[in-house]
Design a protein around this motif. Structure first.
Motif, PDB file in Angstrom:
ATOM      1  N   ALA A 197      40.306  30.956  29.060  1.00  0.00           N
ATOM      2  CA  ALA A 197      41.202  31.263  30.034  1.00  0.00           C
ATOM      3  C   ALA A 197      40.567  31.366  31.355  1.00  0.00           C
ATOM      4  CB  ALA A 197      42.231  32.308  29.686  1.00  0.00           C
ATOM      5  N   VAL A 198      39.602  32.268  31.322  1.00  0.00           N
ATOM      6  CA  VAL A 198      38.711  32.621  32.565  1.00  0.00           C
ATOM      7  C   VAL A 198      38.296  31.473  33.228  1.00  0.00           C
ATOM      8  CG1 VAL A 198      36.973  34.056  33.263  1.00  0.00           C
ATOM      9  CG2 VAL A 198      38.570  35.214  31.817  1.00  0.00           C
TER      10      VAL A 198
ATOM     11  N   GLU B 107      39.123  35.571  19.599  1.00  0.00           N
ATOM     12  CA  GLU B 107      39.655  36.095  20.887  1.00  0.00           C
ATOM     13  C   GLU B 107      38.679  36.190  22.069  1.00  0.00           C
ATOM     14  OE1 GLU B 107      42.599  38.193  23.186  1.00  0.00           O
ATOM     15  OE2 GLU B 107      42.759  36.842  21.427  1.00  0.00           O
TER      16      GLU B 107
ATOM     17  N   GLU C  57      41.757  40.230  36.208  1.00  0.00           N
ATOM     18  CA  GLU C  57      43.006  40.161  35.749  1.00  0.00           C
ATOM     19  C   GLU C  57      42.919  39.986  34.100  1.00  0.00           C
ATOM     20  OE1 GLU C  57      45.841  36.074  34.992  1.00  0.00           O
ATOM     21  OE2 GLU C  57      44.787  36.359  36.901  1.00  0.00           O
ATOM     22  N   HIS C  58      41.597  39.659  33.652  1.00  0.00           N
ATOM     23  CA  HIS C  58      41.276  39.516  32.277  1.00  0.00           C
ATOM     24  C   HIS C  58      40.374  40.594  31.708  1.00  0.00           C
ATOM     25  CE1 HIS C  58      42.583  35.296  32.966  1.00  0.00           C
ATOM     26  NE2 HIS C  58      42.769  35.297  31.754  1.00  0.00           N
ATOM     27  N   GLN C  59      40.300  41.593  32.564  1.00  0.00           N
ATOM     28  CA  GLN C  59      39.484  42.935  32.303  1.00  0.00           C
ATOM     29  C   GLN C  59      38.301  42.640  31.973  1.00  0.00           C
ATOM     30  OE1 GLN C  59      42.521  44.742  29.689  1.00  0.00           O
ATOM     31  NE2 GLN C  59      43.609  45.825  31.491  1.00  0.00           N
TER      32      GLN C  59
ATOM     33  N   VAL D 247      39.713  34.092  25.442  1.00  0.00           N
ATOM     34  CA  VAL D 247      39.569  34.969  26.730  1.00  0.00           C
ATOM     35  C   VAL D 247      38.698  34.037  27.485  1.00  0.00           C
ATOM     36  CG1 VAL D 247      38.712  37.143  27.845  1.00  0.00           C
ATOM     37  CG2 VAL D 247      40.161  37.017  26.067  1.00  0.00           C
ATOM     38  N   ARG D 248      37.301  33.733  27.126  1.00  0.00           N
ATOM     39  CA  ARG D 248      36.322  33.113  27.859  1.00  0.00           C
ATOM     40  C   ARG D 248      36.995  31.782  28.370  1.00  0.00           C
ATOM     41  NH1 ARG D 248      32.861  30.734  24.380  1.00  0.00           N
ATOM     42  NH2 ARG D 248      34.689  29.151  24.275  1.00  0.00           N
TER      43      ARG D 248
ATOM     44  N   TYR E 125      31.555  38.248  31.382  1.00  0.00           N
ATOM     45  CA  TYR E 125      31.533  36.804  31.310  1.00  0.00           C
ATOM     46  C   TYR E 125      30.369  36.035  31.103  1.00  0.00           C
ATOM     47  CZ  TYR E 125      33.496  32.374  32.978  1.00  0.00           C
ATOM     48  OH  TYR E 125      33.688  30.984  33.081  1.00  0.00           O
TER      49      TYR E 125
END
Length: 140
Positions: free
Chosen positions: A102-103, A95, A27-29, A99-100, A35
């Motif tokens: 949120a994941v 950014e 979902e987060h590509q 992202v990190r 990650y």
């Protein structure tokens, strides 16, 4: 009382955790390695590519493509190391942190559902035990 070997118990748990992470990462590509990079850079904001590869257990030659993609996506920055211009120093961008985070939040929600089979005290003890084992086997 007899019990299965630790590896026999941990392997299916590990597979289940990877399976629950996979759609979140998609979902987060992000790939699992991407990650891992973003998570590792949070521990130490700046490190060389070689040190990062060692810290996350990745082959440094294969990690370059992951780093290229993260940089292209604006999630990390790479610049020459001040003391060795051949080496690259890595840092996570704002950014990349977003992202990190949120994941990680989505993964933690899924983990909590899995851990819900245990009473709260056992959950806390299980997580503490895993942290201690992780620290004991983590390469330094």
């Amino acid at each position: 009382m007899s019990r299965p070997d630790l590896a026999a118990m941990m392997a299916p748990i590990g597979r289940a955790l990877v399976a629950l992470e996979r759609p979140i990462l998609q979902e987060h590509q992000l790939s699992m390695w991407a990650y891992a990079v973003l998570s590792s850079l949070d521990d130490e904001p700046v490190r060389t590519q070689a040190a990062l590869a060692e810290a996350i257990g990745a082959d440094k030659t294969r990690l370059i493509a992951v780093l290229d993609q993260l940089q292209a996506d604006g999630l990390i920055e790479r610049r020459p190391a001040p003391d060795d211009r051949r080496a690259r120093v890595l840092s996570i961008t704002a950014e990349g942190r977003r992202v990190r985070d949120a994941v990680q939040a989505a993964i933690r929600r899924e983990e909590e559902q899995l851990l819900a089979v245990l009473p709260a005290a056992q959950r806390d003890a299980f997580v503490a035990a895993l942290q201690a084992l992780h620290a004991a086997v983590r390469p330094t």
